[in-house]
Scaffold this motif. Sequence first.
Motif, PDB file in Angstrom:
ATOM      1  N   ALA A 252       0.838  -1.199   0.000  1.00 43.65           N
ATOM      2  CA  ALA A 252       0.000   0.000   0.000  1.00 43.65           C
ATOM      3  C   ALA A 252       0.869   1.244   0.000  1.00 43.65           C
ATOM      4  N   MET A 253       0.367   2.269  -0.662  1.00 42.99           N
ATOM      5  CA  MET A 253       1.040   3.567  -0.648  1.00 42.99           C
ATOM      6  C   MET A 253       0.030   4.641  -0.261  1.00 42.99           C
ATOM      7  N   ASP A 254       0.447   5.463   0.711  1.00 43.36           N
ATOM      8  CA  ASP A 254      -0.351   6.578   1.217  1.00 43.36           C
ATOM      9  C   ASP A 254       0.344   7.852   0.717  1.00 43.36           C
ATOM     10  N   VAL A 255      -0.370   8.678  -0.046  1.00 40.62           N
ATOM     11  CA  VAL A 255       0.295   9.764  -0.774  1.00 40.62           C
ATOM     12  C   VAL A 255       0.042  11.117  -0.089  1.00 40.62           C
ATOM     13  N   HIS A 256       1.136  11.836   0.150  1.00 41.39           N
ATOM     14  CA  HIS A 256       1.118  13.096   0.912  1.00 41.39           C
ATOM     15  C   HIS A 256       2.006  14.166   0.268  1.00 41.39           C
ATOM     16  N   GLY A 257       1.970  15.360   0.892  1.00 43.81           N
ATOM     17  CA  GLY A 257       2.925  16.419   0.593  1.00 43.81           C
ATOM     18  C   GLY A 257       3.567  16.881   1.885  1.00 43.81           C
ATOM     19  N   ASP A 258       4.797  17.350   1.806  1.00 44.76           N
ATOM     20  CA  ASP A 258       5.486  17.864   2.999  1.00 44.76           C
ATOM     21  C   ASP A 258       5.794  19.351   2.812  1.00 44.76           C
ATOM     22  N   GLU A 259       5.439  20.128   3.832  1.00 39.48           N
ATOM     23  CA  GLU A 259       5.552  21.582   3.758  1.00 39.48           C
ATOM     24  C   GLU A 259       7.009  22.052   3.770  1.00 39.48           C
ATOM     25  N   ALA A 260       7.854  21.392   4.556  1.00 42.47           N
ATOM     26  CA  ALA A 260       9.188  21.944   4.826  1.00 42.47           C
ATOM     27  C   ALA A 260      10.302  21.374   3.959  1.00 42.47           C
ATOM     28  N   ILE A 261      10.300  20.073   3.719  1.00 40.87           N
ATOM     29  CA  ILE A 261      11.456  19.405   3.096  1.00 40.87           C
ATOM     30  C   ILE A 261      11.385  19.526   1.570  1.00 40.87           C
ATOM     31  N   PRO A 262      12.407  20.119   0.937  1.00 35.31           N
ATOM     32  CA  PRO A 262      12.342  20.359  -0.513  1.00 35.31           C
ATOM     33  C   PRO A 262      12.830  19.168  -1.353  1.00 35.31           C
ATOM     34  N   PHE A 263      12.298  17.995  -1.044  1.00 37.70           N
ATOM     35  CA  PHE A 263      12.648  16.777  -1.787  1.00 37.70           C
ATOM     36  C   PHE A 263      11.450  15.847  -1.773  1.00 37.70           C
ATOM     37  N   VAL A 264      11.444  14.883  -2.716  1.00 37.70           N
ATOM     38  CA  VAL A 264      10.495  13.769  -2.645  1.00 37.70           C
ATOM     39  C   VAL A 264      11.152  12.673  -1.813  1.00 37.70           C
ATOM     40  N   PHE A 265      10.409  12.126  -0.873  1.00 35.44           N
ATOM     41  CA  PHE A 265      10.970  11.059  -0.046  1.00 35.44           C
ATOM     42  C   PHE A 265       9.875  10.103   0.416  1.00 35.44           C
ATOM     43  N   MET A 266      10.305   8.991   1.017  1.00 36.49           N
ATOM     44  CA  MET A 266       9.357   7.991   1.501  1.00 36.49           C
ATOM     45  C   MET A 266       9.517   7.857   3.001  1.00 36.49           C
ATOM     46  N   ALA A 267       8.407   7.645   3.692  1.00 40.52           N
ATOM     47  CA  ALA A 267       8.454   7.271   5.107  1.00 40.52           C
ATOM     48  C   ALA A 267       7.927   5.849   5.210  1.00 40.52           C
ATOM     49  N   GLY A 268       8.628   5.016   5.973  1.00 49.20           N
ATOM     50  CA  GLY A 268       8.250   3.608   6.064  1.00 49.20           C
ATOM     51  C   GLY A 268       7.583   3.283   7.377  1.00 49.20           C
ATOM     52  N   PHE A 269       7.828   2.058   7.850  1.00 53.55           N
ATOM     53  CA  PHE A 269       7.131   1.549   9.036  1.00 53.55           C
ATOM     54  C   PHE A 269       8.142   1.000  10.020  1.00 53.55           C
ATOM     55  N   ASP A 270       9.382   1.538   9.959  1.00 54.85           N
ATOM     56  CA  ASP A 270      10.396   1.177  10.933  1.00 54.85           C
ATOM     57  C   ASP A 270       9.811   1.439  12.318  1.00 54.85           C
ATOM     58  N   GLY A 271      10.056   0.581  13.242  1.00 56.84           N
ATOM     59  CA  GLY A 271       9.546   0.822  14.585  1.00 56.84           C
ATOM     60  C   GLY A 271       8.246   0.106  14.904  1.00 56.84           C
ATOM     61  N   VAL A 272       7.613  -0.583  13.913  1.00 54.51           N
ATOM     62  CA  VAL A 272       6.420  -1.355  14.294  1.00 54.51           C
ATOM     63  C   VAL A 272       6.870  -2.597  15.077  1.00 54.51           C
ATOM     64  N   PRO A 273       6.061  -3.047  16.048  1.00 58.22           N
ATOM     65  CA  PRO A 273       6.533  -4.088  16.971  1.00 58.22           C
ATOM     66  C   PRO A 273       6.969  -5.390  16.294  1.00 58.22           C
ATOM     67  N   SER A 274       6.241  -5.827  15.249  1.00 54.80           N
ATOM     68  CA  SER A 274       6.557  -7.148  14.688  1.00 54.80           C
ATOM     69  C   SER A 274       7.269  -7.050  13.332  1.00 54.80           C
ATOM     70  N   LEU A 275       8.097  -6.043  13.185  1.00 51.91           N
ATOM     71  CA  LEU A 275       8.844  -5.830  11.940  1.00 51.91           C
ATOM     72  C   LEU A 275       9.625  -7.089  11.546  1.00 51.91           C
ATOM     73  N   THR A 276       9.527  -7.482  10.258  1.00 48.99           N
ATOM     74  CA  THR A 276      10.255  -8.666   9.799  1.00 48.99           C
ATOM     75  C   THR A 276      11.313  -8.271   8.776  1.00 48.99           C
ATOM     76  N   PRO A 277      12.392  -9.060   8.654  1.00 48.11           N
ATOM     77  CA  PRO A 277      13.421  -8.760   7.653  1.00 48.11           C
ATOM     78  C   PRO A 277      12.858  -8.724   6.231  1.00 48.11           C
ATOM     79  N   ARG A 278      11.889  -9.590   5.941  1.00 52.61           N
ATOM     80  CA  ARG A 278      11.308  -9.629   4.594  1.00 52.61           C
ATOM     81  C   ARG A 278      10.568  -8.326   4.265  1.00 52.61           C
ATOM     82  N   GLN A 279       9.859  -7.783   5.262  1.00 53.94           N
ATOM     83  CA  GLN A 279       9.184  -6.483   5.057  1.00 53.94           C
ATOM     84  C   GLN A 279      10.205  -5.403   4.714  1.00 53.94           C
TER      85      GLN A 279
END
Length: 371
Positions: A252-279
Amino acid sequence: MTITISADFDAGNIEVQSLDGARAELTIRKDHKSDFYQWFYFRVDGAAGRALELNITNCTGAAYPLGWPDYRACVSDDNVDWRRADTRYADGTLTIRHTPAGDMAWFAYFAPYSSDRHQALVNRIAGQAGVTHRLLGRTLDGRPLDLLTLGNGPKQVWLYARQHPGETMAEWWMEGALDFLVSDDAAARKLRDAATLHVVPNMNPDGSARGHLRTNAAGKNLNREWADPTMDFSPVVFLVSAAMDETGGAFAMDVHGDEAIPFVFMAGFDGVPSLTPRQVENYDAYLAALEARTADFQTKYGYPKAGLGKANMTMSTNQLAERFGAVRMTLEMPFKDNKDAPDPVEGWSPKRSKALAVDCMRTLAEIIDRL
Ligand code: ZN
């Protein structure tokens, strides 16, 4: 003669504090039942040949004060084609200077994506062969919540945009993605064979029409509602989340805009409790492939990563990565420009948002088999 300034139309937002000839003092209105504000959109009449000086004076209290330095406002003569205006920021005031050729000029935080254009997009795509339209429900203001589904493959893909309604680049992105997905392009055909794609082009039609930056009609920030959405305050999240539970999903992709940072970038899900290496591997593979494909995407600048177990589970990408154990990501496009490849005339724009969407979909086609 004094100019006239109005914002009493779809997505309009400005308050006129004072007018003196071609000079105006303006403030941005807060989102309803919320303290957020930053989105502005207004029209100036009686402007032909006049050197307008438009001062937005309440910038310090805006949601993202770091969004103002190096930002240039969007201006249009016809409310269709947008470019950037001469803009300065100092001492909490954004000053826009522009001398329109015609009587009317339009100003906005980013090129607007109107409710009418949304309806036309849904209509056009729903009419294509192989596309199913479903009315998922109604918003708090009674607007339709549209879901488009296409493709016949086993992988379940969700694309959704504009949880934050002032981030209009997100729906320009959706227009680019949908037009590509229904096309005869080989990568689009591959995606339709490999996946079933569920697309919500606008998660916040009420906030969009009301001229909000960040919240819905109840003052809720929808991307903080995913742990426990309710029909009373965040029905769109409740309904989309329930529809996601019916299908599950590989991506899934959730599409946004960022007010401050002058680049296109991705934010992931690092930090979720059951994070797997495959993810993590699949997430990294997507980002590497997208970065290789377009100069408009990079991985050097973005948000700091959360430590394991520290993810904010009210945000959709984290909540859904945990729930489905699959790859979820939040795409952020700039309000300003991509500093790596700036466009002095338009800055980041609808055209580039749409082009990025095509690159994102081609990248998904490239890696869909491994998800
Ligand atoms: Zn956002």
